[in-house]
Design a protein around this motif. Structure first.
Motif, PDB file in Angstrom:
ATOM      1  N   PRO A  86      84.006   3.849 -33.282  1.00 21.01           N
ATOM      2  CA  PRO A  86      84.598   3.585 -31.966  1.00 21.01           C
ATOM      3  C   PRO A  86      85.398   4.779 -31.448  1.00 21.01           C
ATOM      4  N   PHE A 100      84.185   7.606 -30.417  1.00 19.42           N
ATOM      5  CA  PHE A 100      83.522   8.908 -30.560  1.00 19.42           C
ATOM      6  C   PHE A 100      82.474   9.161 -29.500  1.00 19.42           C
ATOM      7  N   PRO A 146      88.177   8.293 -22.627  1.00 21.88           N
ATOM      8  CA  PRO A 146      88.993   8.129 -23.833  1.00 21.88           C
ATOM      9  C   PRO A 146      89.273   6.645 -24.057  1.00 21.88           C
ATOM     10  N   LEU A 147      89.327   6.251 -25.314  1.00 18.56           N
ATOM     11  CA  LEU A 147      89.541   4.853 -25.656  1.00 18.56           C
ATOM     12  C   LEU A 147      90.976   4.699 -26.160  1.00 18.56           C
ATOM     13  N   ASN A 176      87.243   6.693 -36.520  1.00 17.33           N
ATOM     14  CA  ASN A 176      87.638   6.164 -35.195  1.00 17.33           C
ATOM     15  C   ASN A 176      88.134   7.339 -34.381  1.00 17.33           C
ATOM     16  N   HIS A 177      88.208   7.158 -33.100  1.00 18.50           N
ATOM     17  CA  HIS A 177      88.873   8.174 -32.277  1.00 18.50           C
ATOM     18  C   HIS A 177      89.586   7.449 -31.148  1.00 18.50           C
ATOM     19  N   PHE A 178      90.830   7.018 -31.435  1.00 18.93           N
ATOM     20  CA  PHE A 178      91.605   6.246 -30.458  1.00 18.93           C
ATOM     21  C   PHE A 178      92.786   7.069 -29.955  1.00 18.93           C
ATOM     22  N   ASN A 230      89.954  13.016 -24.856  1.00 20.17           N
ATOM     23  CA  ASN A 230      88.536  12.744 -24.774  1.00 20.17           C
ATOM     24  C   ASN A 230      87.771  13.842 -25.487  1.00 20.17           C
ATOM     25  N   LEU A 231      86.815  13.459 -26.332  1.00 20.29           N
ATOM     26  CA  LEU A 231      85.955  14.453 -26.972  1.00 20.29           C
ATOM     27  C   LEU A 231      84.884  14.913 -25.993  1.00 20.29           C
ATOM     28  N   PRO A 232      84.354  16.121 -26.206  1.00 20.06           N
ATOM     29  CA  PRO A 232      83.188  16.483 -25.400  1.00 20.06           C
ATOM     30  C   PRO A 232      82.085  15.478 -25.707  1.00 20.06           C
ATOM     31  N   SER A 233      81.382  15.024 -24.704  1.00 20.26           N
ATOM     32  CA  SER A 233      80.338  14.030 -24.967  1.00 20.26           C
ATOM     33  C   SER A 233      78.993  14.726 -25.078  1.00 20.26           C
ATOM     34  N   GLN A 234      78.130  14.171 -25.947  1.00 18.42           N
ATOM     35  CA  GLN A 234      76.804  14.771 -26.138  1.00 18.42           C
ATOM     36  C   GLN A 234      76.056  14.770 -24.806  1.00 18.42           C
ATOM     37  N   GLU A 235      76.253  13.727 -23.991  1.00 19.62           N
ATOM     38  CA  GLU A 235      75.557  13.686 -22.696  1.00 19.62           C
ATOM     39  C   GLU A 235      75.953  14.885 -21.828  1.00 19.62           C
ATOM     40  N   PHE A 277      91.182  18.746 -28.519  1.00 19.14           N
ATOM     41  CA  PHE A 277      90.864  18.041 -29.754  1.00 19.14           C
ATOM     42  C   PHE A 277      91.280  18.857 -30.973  1.00 19.14           C
ATOM     43  N   LEU A 307      83.419  22.636 -31.686  1.00 16.89           N
ATOM     44  CA  LEU A 307      82.502  21.520 -31.407  1.00 16.89           C
ATOM     45  C   LEU A 307      81.313  21.860 -30.512  1.00 16.89           C
ATOM     46  N   ARG A 345      78.047  23.860 -31.807  1.00 17.63           N
ATOM     47  CA  ARG A 345      77.195  23.073 -32.698  1.00 17.63           C
ATOM     48  C   ARG A 345      76.493  21.948 -31.935  1.00 17.63           C
ATOM     49  N   MET A 346      77.170  21.347 -30.946  1.00 16.98           N
ATOM     50  CA  MET A 346      76.529  20.288 -30.166  1.00 16.98           C
ATOM     51  C   MET A 346      75.365  20.840 -29.347  1.00 16.98           C
ATOM     52  N   GLU A 391      72.553  21.534 -31.793  1.00 17.67           N
ATOM     53  CA  GLU A 391      72.021  20.277 -32.300  1.00 17.67           C
ATOM     54  C   GLU A 391      71.135  19.605 -31.249  1.00 17.67           C
TER      55      GLU A 391
END
Lengths: 312, 312, 312
Positions: A47, A49, A54-55, C21-23, C27-32, C85, C159, C162-163, C166
């Motif tokens: 959750p 990720f 952001p959650l 978890n990541h609460f 916000n992480l960079p999103s793969q999208e 992050f 990050l 590598r994303m 990948e």
């Protein structure tokens, strides 16, 4: 030839060449729906990720409740379709309990995929942190979805387990059959070309590199020439085994003893005892006892080219 | 450096570094459109399997007519683009007949992919039923799209054949060149890493495992140092041959005789007679006559590790 | 078990099993988003090739300006997320300059990927023209995105590098680490299963086939049992080297001298001098001086099967 001619010929072919049509049947589970479920499972396991926003911790209960409810409904529908397709006597009655049984396994599966992620961090010097592994290591998707698919496989749900692992195969090049059994701390580095068959059993803390096959030697045909299904055909890998790139291990009675190391490109069709090391040296496949890990690596470096490959 | 500086430098680079720009030209076929056509072809070949709603038999004529019409229009457009790009003298005139010629082949192709699906069911003990194969076996997408691409290749349509097979390569890891010729009942298990070159010819009932290469030994360069195109560079595989994982067979004059079996990881650069079995045994590549299949497998089990790999 | 029970158990698991978890974090960079940036970079490098509409030359400045502005904004945002992050002291201050530094490299990178595309055309007899390579050869995506990711890697952005690679790995089966250094005219044919590690260095005009690994021999663990990061672990490949399918070259001190040729399936764990040829012959790995290329190929054809594989 006009478009009408083509249409007529195609409709005739639909009449004549059966088995690859699916008319008037129940709806099959669609790859799109299964892919969406796969993505949902990754959200539930990790959750925060893969969210677009952001959650916040205080929102987790609500977000989780909504997601679970939605997934339960869609999973039940797809399971029902799969059961109906397989002419299950009670698809409607069996689907919801099966979906709930799978979802009920999620907390336990989270604890296990946590060990997988840890193993990846410990196993790869290029990994900068746990988050990079979750976000960008293909093995995480492959093993997480296999663990989910395996639960559905145990529940004897048709079609969906294989569709889930095939989704992971398509995205990662890692082909893990839903039937295979994996222990904790499982790590595949790079992964493209890995194939692990239906009846393989893998212990804890096993590490595998790209191109490794855990396959079958042969299979029997029944009186109609179709392969006999359900026989143990793939090897057992005990705890703490490392298998380097492109090694091939075959056969349902082949057992790789705990703490063994299999060198790159090695082919094994028989069991080896715990604590062994197997590598190619000229015309021989050498299988001998491992000594201390440090000694071992020194030894291999001395043998170097002739010793075969030693990929870490 | 400001964004304006970067823009200026990039525009200068567009002037200076040509060949990887495409300005003022006709529109190229887009990968998105080709991917959508690929999906349409799968619907037309396997009606009812990939629909989002169940397909009732009484609706099939209408649904098929609508789909054919739509595909014909889009295919004609993409073919015209490809021809225009290749400076064909009459792209407008040639595109529609070529599209119709391909669509007219669909009934015949359905009969052939039906044999492929049957071969997969007979060739994999893990397969539960034909439907699972159509829904979740990557070889079905790879060989079906190659067979379509091959028709366009024979019609000398540029770009699109390769874009179709590359779509399948991306999704499955199976790289089948549009020029290769395949017989009936072709099955690739797992498939990741399979490469089959442009001038390969494959007979009926051939079975191939992951990582197999049917490649070229070498190629000639012309006076400008560019490779000479169009020479026969890849092997011929006769009927009823099985090639196990990661075997490599090379050369345009290499011919694998009917009913032969090639062991895993074997490398072959010359022809072998019908009924042969080839496997690695220590320093030798052993090529000998096959006996009865049962004897054969027994023999291999006895030779075991030294005999090399024997993946089924 | 009700859905409420499952929800409760899952929330407890979120409390108990941390690290995945990541609460309440940034916000992480999103793969999208990273995938969309990857697609943008391909548009900027190869303008006009991946557009849905033809790109008229007179519109190029305007289209480029708009795209650059858009990419700069989104790239800055994702870089800031990655820095935040990683607890960078000044994510807000560092993100925009890093994004601009990368975009400023694009003209230079275009000149280099132009050499890659040329190398592909020269290296594959099946290639009909440069455009087919840009539209349908997986190596173009893989090496172009690696070159972009490498710039971000040098800028020490976490990050995202590598994303990006990948994303290319997922689509092509080619796994190039962002840390690896590549010269000009780099060509990978087919590519599925290629793995090139973080500290590899590759010279100019190097050609590689499917399944090749440039990997590490071993790695050290620190006092906590985690691998020591940042050590040179992968080989150096000098200029004008060709490495055939499924060869494996390992070790940070292994150096393949210029103008060498490595045969298919060869495993190398030590350096070889410039102008060498290495191939498997029975129990020996043969490493000897190359003569003229023509002689060389003749020689190999004579040795044929025993000489090992010779895939071009």
């Amino acid at each position: 030839m006009t478009l009408e001619d083509i249409q007529r010929a195609l409709l005739e072919s639909y009449e004549k060449v059966g088995g690859i049509n699916h008319f008037d049947g129940s709806n099959l589970p669609s790859q799109e729906s299964v892919n969406r479920l796969a993505s949902d499972f990754m959200h539930l396991l990790f959750p925060g990720f893969f969210e677009l926003r952001p959650l916040a911790k205080r929102d987790v209960p609500e977000v989780t409740a909504a997601r679970l409810k939605d997934v339960a409904a869609r999973l039940t529908l797809e399971v029902e379709r799969a059961l109906r397709f397989a002419q299950d006597p009670d698809p409607n009655g069996r689907a919801a309990p099966a979906a709930m049984a799978l979802l009920g396994k999620l907390p336990e599966l989270r604890a296990i995929v946590h060990t997988d992620v840890t193993a990846a961090y410990r196993g790869d010097p290029a990994a900068r942190n746990i988050d990079e592994i979750i976000l960008a290591y293909p093995c995480v998707l492959a093993i997480s979805l296999q663990r989910i698919a395996h639960e559905l496989y145990l529940l004897k749900i048709p079609l969906i387990p294989r569709m889930l692992t095939e989704y992971a195969h398509e995205r990662t090049g890692i082909d893990l059959h839903p039937g295979a059994r994996f222990g904790t701390h499982f790590f595949i580095d790079h992964g493209t070309g890995v194939v692990i068959g239906e009846t393989a059993r893998i212990g804890d803390r096993v590490k595998i590199y790209q191109g490794v096959t855990l396959g079958a030697k042969s299979f029997d045909l029944d009186s109609e020439g179709n392969p006999v299904k359900g026989v143990k055909r793939h090897p057992d890998i005990e705890d703490d085994v490392t298998i380097y790139a492109h090694a091939t291990i075959l056969g349902g009675e082949t057992r790789i003893g705990a703490l063994s190391v299999i060198g790159a490109n090695v082919s094994l069709l028989e069991s080896i005892p715990p604590g062994s090391i197997a590598y190619n040296k000229g015309e021989h496949l050498v299988v001998r006892s491992r000594r201390k890990r440090e000694e071992l690596i020194e030894q291999l470096t001395a043998d170097q080219v002739k010793a075969g490959d030693w990929v870490i």
